[in-house]
Design a protein around this motif. Structure first.
Motif, short mmCIF file in Angstrom:
data_model
loop_
_atom_site.label_atom_id
_atom_site.label_comp_id
_atom_site.label_asym_id
_atom_site.label_seq_id
_atom_site.Cartn_x
_atom_site.Cartn_y
_atom_site.Cartn_z
N THR A 186 -10.64 -33.79 20.67
CA THR A 186 -9.39 -34.52 20.95
C THR A 186 -8.24 -33.55 21.18
OG1 THR A 186 -10.14 -36.35 19.53
CG2 THR A 186 -7.81 -36.30 20.10
N ALA A 187 -8.19 -32.50 20.38
CA ALA A 187 -7.12 -31.49 20.53
C ALA A 187 -7.23 -30.77 21.87
CB ALA A 187 -7.19 -30.48 19.39
N LEU A 188 -8.45 -30.48 22.29
CA LEU A 188 -8.65 -29.77 23.55
C LEU A 188 -8.34 -30.64 24.76
CD1 LEU A 188 -11.98 -27.91 22.73
CD2 LEU A 188 -9.75 -26.84 23.10
N ALA A 204 -4.71 -35.44 18.28
CA ALA A 204 -5.66 -34.75 17.39
C ALA A 204 -5.25 -34.92 15.93
CB ALA A 204 -5.74 -33.28 17.75
N LEU A 205 -3.96 -34.83 15.66
CA LEU A 205 -3.49 -35.02 14.29
C LEU A 205 -3.78 -36.43 13.81
CD1 LEU A 205 -0.06 -33.13 14.44
CD2 LEU A 205 -2.06 -32.48 13.07
N LEU A 206 -3.62 -37.40 14.69
CA LEU A 206 -3.91 -38.79 14.32
C LEU A 206 -5.40 -39.01 14.12
CD1 LEU A 206 -1.33 -40.53 16.63
CD2 LEU A 206 -1.37 -40.64 14.14
N ALA A 207 -6.21 -38.37 14.95
CA ALA A 207 -7.66 -38.45 14.75
C ALA A 207 -8.03 -37.84 13.40
CB ALA A 207 -8.39 -37.75 15.88
N TRP A 216 -6.88 -29.25 6.11
CA TRP A 216 -7.91 -28.68 6.98
C TRP A 216 -7.86 -29.29 8.38
CZ3 TRP A 216 -10.82 -24.97 8.43
CH2 TRP A 216 -11.94 -25.19 9.25
N PHE A 217 -7.82 -30.60 8.47
CA PHE A 217 -7.85 -31.23 9.78
C PHE A 217 -6.53 -31.05 10.54
CE2 PHE A 217 -11.48 -33.38 7.83
CZ PHE A 217 -12.42 -33.12 8.81
N ALA A 218 -5.44 -30.86 9.81
CA ALA A 218 -4.17 -30.52 10.48
C ALA A 218 -4.28 -29.13 11.10
CB ALA A 218 -3.03 -30.57 9.48
N LEU A 219 -4.92 -28.21 10.38
CA LEU A 219 -5.11 -26.86 10.91
C LEU A 219 -6.03 -26.87 12.14
CD1 LEU A 219 -5.54 -24.79 7.61
CD2 LEU A 219 -3.59 -24.74 9.19
N VAL A 220 -7.09 -27.66 12.07
CA VAL A 220 -8.01 -27.77 13.21
C VAL A 220 -7.28 -28.33 14.43
CG1 VAL A 220 -10.07 -28.92 14.11
CG2 VAL A 220 -10.07 -28.01 11.79
N ALA A 221 -6.51 -29.41 14.21
CA ALA A 221 -5.77 -30.03 15.31
C ALA A 221 -4.76 -29.07 15.91
CB ALA A 221 -5.07 -31.29 14.80
#
Length: 210
Positions: free
Chosen positions: A30-32, A39-42, A162-167
């Motif tokens: 999603t981020a890409l 992505a943050l919402l996902a 973690w998911f905020a960092l990934v996004a």
């Protein structure tokens, strides 16, 4: 409150978080292919799913799954089918010309991204088994409500971070530009991985033995 036990819970959950799985794959894809906000919402949707499974584990859903295996089986089949659908969607996208990603066939709204993240996490009943083992095995059966709530807060907070960092990391301009150049290959790899996760989930036996 035993700090060492809570640190053990945190360390165990970090290990599980960083191992690539459907959740990380979805947020990264999603981020890409979309925006950092999407992505943050996902990722938020994934965290909500984690919160639901952790809450149910606190309420003893593991015992419910043991008493009524068909409930776990139903969730597993639905989750496997959902992951297979995502894999097929990404593969179909990779066969089309242009720069549209497979995930763009889903609603581009905030609610759509949030819902997709939630469904991706909630589709795996193994999460209930994991959190059940954390609360009963690591904390111990005699843990008080304060200890359990602290462990729950740690799990949700670490997941959100973690998911905020990934996004954030995967939605940078260089990463998105690289994705656009190699979109077809990336979507095919992502689709194949999703298909693998879905097939593995469907092949899992009722009591979680492969």
């Amino acid at each position: 409150m035993d700090t060492k036990i809570l640190l053990a819970v945190a360390a165990l959950h970090v290990v599980v978080l960083v191992v690539p799985g459907p959740d990380v794959l979805l947020v990264s894809q999603t981020a890409l292919s979309r925006t950092r906000r999407a992505a943050l919402l996902a990722g938020l949707g994934v965290v909500l799913g984690i919160a639901v499974w952790a809450s149910l584990a606190l309420l003893g859903i593991g015992l419910l799954f043991e008493a009524f295996p068909w409930i776990s089986g139903a969730v597993r089949v639905a989750g496997g089918a959902y992951l297979l659908w995502m894999g097929v969607t990404l593969w179909r996208s990779s066969l089309k010309p242009g720069e549209a990603s497979g995930l763009e066939t889903a609603p581009a709204s905030d609610l759509g991204a949030l819902w997709r993240g939630f469904l991706t996490n909630i589709s795996n009943p193994k999460a209930a088994v994991f959190f059940g083992s954390v609360f009963s095995g690591v904390l111990g059966t005699g843990a008080g409500s304060g200890m359990k709530l602290a462990a729950f807060a740690i799990i949700v907070t670490l997941s959100a971070v973690w998911f905020a960092l990934v996004a954030a990391g995967m939605s940078t301009v260089p990463m998105q530009q690289a994705y656009r150049r190699a979109r077809r290959a990336v979507d095919r790899v992502a689709g194949s991985v999703m298909l693998g996760f879905g097939a593995a989930l469907l092949a899992t036996r009722e009591h979680g033995h492969g």
